[in-house]
Motif scaffolding. Sequence first.
Motif, short mmCIF file in Angstrom:
data_model
loop_
_atom_site.label_atom_id
_atom_site.label_comp_id
_atom_site.label_asym_id
_atom_site.label_seq_id
_atom_site.Cartn_x
_atom_site.Cartn_y
_atom_site.Cartn_z
N UNK A 121 -1.17 4.28 12.14
CA UNK A 121 -0.22 4.64 10.97
C UNK A 121 -0.18 3.81 9.93
N UNK A 122 -0.34 3.10 9.70
CA UNK A 122 0.05 1.57 8.91
C UNK A 122 -0.94 0.91 8.89
N UNK A 123 -1.42 0.58 7.44
CA UNK A 123 -2.50 -0.14 7.22
C UNK A 123 -3.85 -0.58 7.62
N UNK A 124 -3.96 -1.49 8.24
CA UNK A 124 -6.19 -1.07 9.09
C UNK A 124 -6.23 -1.87 9.85
N UNK A 125 -6.71 -1.56 11.10
CA UNK A 125 -7.19 -1.98 12.29
C UNK A 125 -8.45 -2.03 12.32
#
Length: 546
Positions: free
Chosen positions: A392-396
Motif C-alpha cells: 500500500x506504500x513504498x516498494x517491495x
Amino acid sequence: MMSGAIEALYIYNQYNEPILEHVYRSRPASSRVVLPLYLAHPTPRPSLIYLPNVNPPTVLFSITHNSLLFLSPVSTETEPLFVLEFLHRVIDVLEEFVGDPLLANKIEGSYDVVAQLLGEMCDAGSVCNTEPNALRDDVEVSGFLGKLLVGVGLPGSSPAPNPAGGLKQQLTLNPVNTGPAITWRRANVRHTSNELYVDIVETLSVTLAPSGRPLAAFANGSIAFTSKISGVPDLLLTLSASGGKLGLEKAIELPVFHPCVRLARWKERPGELSFVPPDGKFMLAGYEVNLMPSNLDMKSWLSTNLQLPVSIEVSKSLGPTGLDFEVRLILSSTFPGASSSAPASRPNVGTRGSGRSTPIFGSSASGLTLQDVVVTVRIPAAVRNITDLRASRGEAYYTPAESVVEWRVPTKDAALSGSATLRCTIVGPLVDEDDDGTNGFSFDPANGSYDEKEDAYQSSSLEPTKPASTKAQKEHRDQRKVQQNAPLMPSSASVSFGVKGWLASGIKVDGLVVDTRKSRGLGEGVKPYKGVKYLTVSKRGIETRC
C-alpha cells in the motif's frame, strides 16, 4: 594462570587472501594454515574457534570488519576478551591512521605505517600502547598521508634534526617531544576553531511475541565525543533521565568508560562524567538499557507497551489455500520522552543537525524525523518464488538468493502516522495438485504409527455409492492445502529504521562545562562551541515472531 599475550595477527581481504601477517612471539600456525580451518567451520562462525588438529592446539580469535577478516591464533591460555579487545583496538587505530572506511588497498598502500603501528601497539606479545593520540607522537607518517595529517592540525612525521644545532640541541629546546604527560592525549594540541560535540546513539534490540507483546527489549547506547580544543581541557558532561538520580541508575546498566573518565566522580555522583578528552573523535562511554519494566509479573507483562515509533504484525495462511501472508506496519508520530514544544535556549549546549546548528537543548516532537524504514521478512528455503507483492506504500521485492522479502517504506512523501500493508503470494514446491504426498496414509513420528485414511482403499462394489457434495470436497481439499502450505509461511519479520533527535531510553545531556581552573593552555576568553546530537537506530532490531 592465564597469560595475556598476543602471538600473531593475520589480515585477509574480501577474497580471503592474506594481505598482512605479523608475528609477535612463539611459532604460531601460519595464515595459510588457519584460514582453511576457519572457513571449514559452518556459519555463523563464532569469534572463538578451537583447533585441536593444529600443533600445538590453537584457539583462533576472529573479527570481520568492512569485508576484512582479522585472525589471531593463540596456543596458550589467554583471556578471550583480552585478544578480542586488542583486535578491536587494531581496527580503530588503522582507521585513524590509514582512513575510514578501512579497505584492503589502503592497508597495502601504507605498509610502512601499519608496520610501525603494530610494533608500537604490541611488543613481543605484550600490549603496550593502543591510544591513537599517543601513537601519533611515536609513529612516523611520511608522504601524502603525513601532509594531510599536518594540514588538519595533527602531527604527521617526526621532526627533522636541525643541521646547525643537531638533534640533541633540538631535543633540548623542545622537551615536550619526550611524550605527552597524559597517555591518551597528544602534546601541544592547537586548533583554530574550538569545538566540542556529543553524539549519543542507541541501537534497539526488541523481540515481540505473535500477540505483539514484548518478550525482550534492550537499547545499547554509545556516547561518541569529538574534541577539537586547544591545550589540555578539563570537561564535565552531565547526563539525566526521567525519574532523577534513581531513573538514571536504572536506565544506564552495565556502563563502560574510556580510560580518561574519572570513575570516582561517577560513583559518587551518577550522571556526571569528568574527564580530560583525547584529541579528535573517540568513544567516551557505552551502556545498556533494559526497556522492559522492572519486577515484571504476568499482569504487568500483558499491559506492557513500549510505545516504539514503529511496530509490525504478520498474518499467515491467508486466502482459500493458505498461500498468502500479510505484513502490517504501524507508524507512530508520538515519541515517548520527547517534549511537545522546544524548550528554552541554553547557552552551554547546542544540538546540531545536518547543515546548521541550533542553540537549543533537547528536541521537539514536531522536529523529529523517522527515516530509512525497511521491513525484512524471512522466507523458508522450500519456497520457489513469491508473486503478486502488493504494497500500500513504498516498494517491495523478493531476493531468492537470500530468501528474504524487503519492503522499503518512504516517510517523506506520506503522513508519518498510520499504517501500511504488504500482501504476498507464495509459490511452493512442485507437487501434484490432487496429491497430498501421503498415498492415503499418514505417518505420525511421535509414536511411529501409520494412520489409514477413509478413502485409502476402494469401496466394495457391492455397496451402493453415495454422491459426495462438490462443495464439501472442495472445502476439505482447501483445508488440506492450508495445512500443507503452513510450513511455507514466514516465521519472523523485522524492521529497520532511524530516528534523529530521540533516544528510546530517555537519556539527555543536561550540560557540558569546561573547567577553566583545571584546564591548561586553553587561552583567555575562549568559549568553545558545543553541540549535541541524538540518534536511535534499529538494524533489523525489532523482530516479531509469527
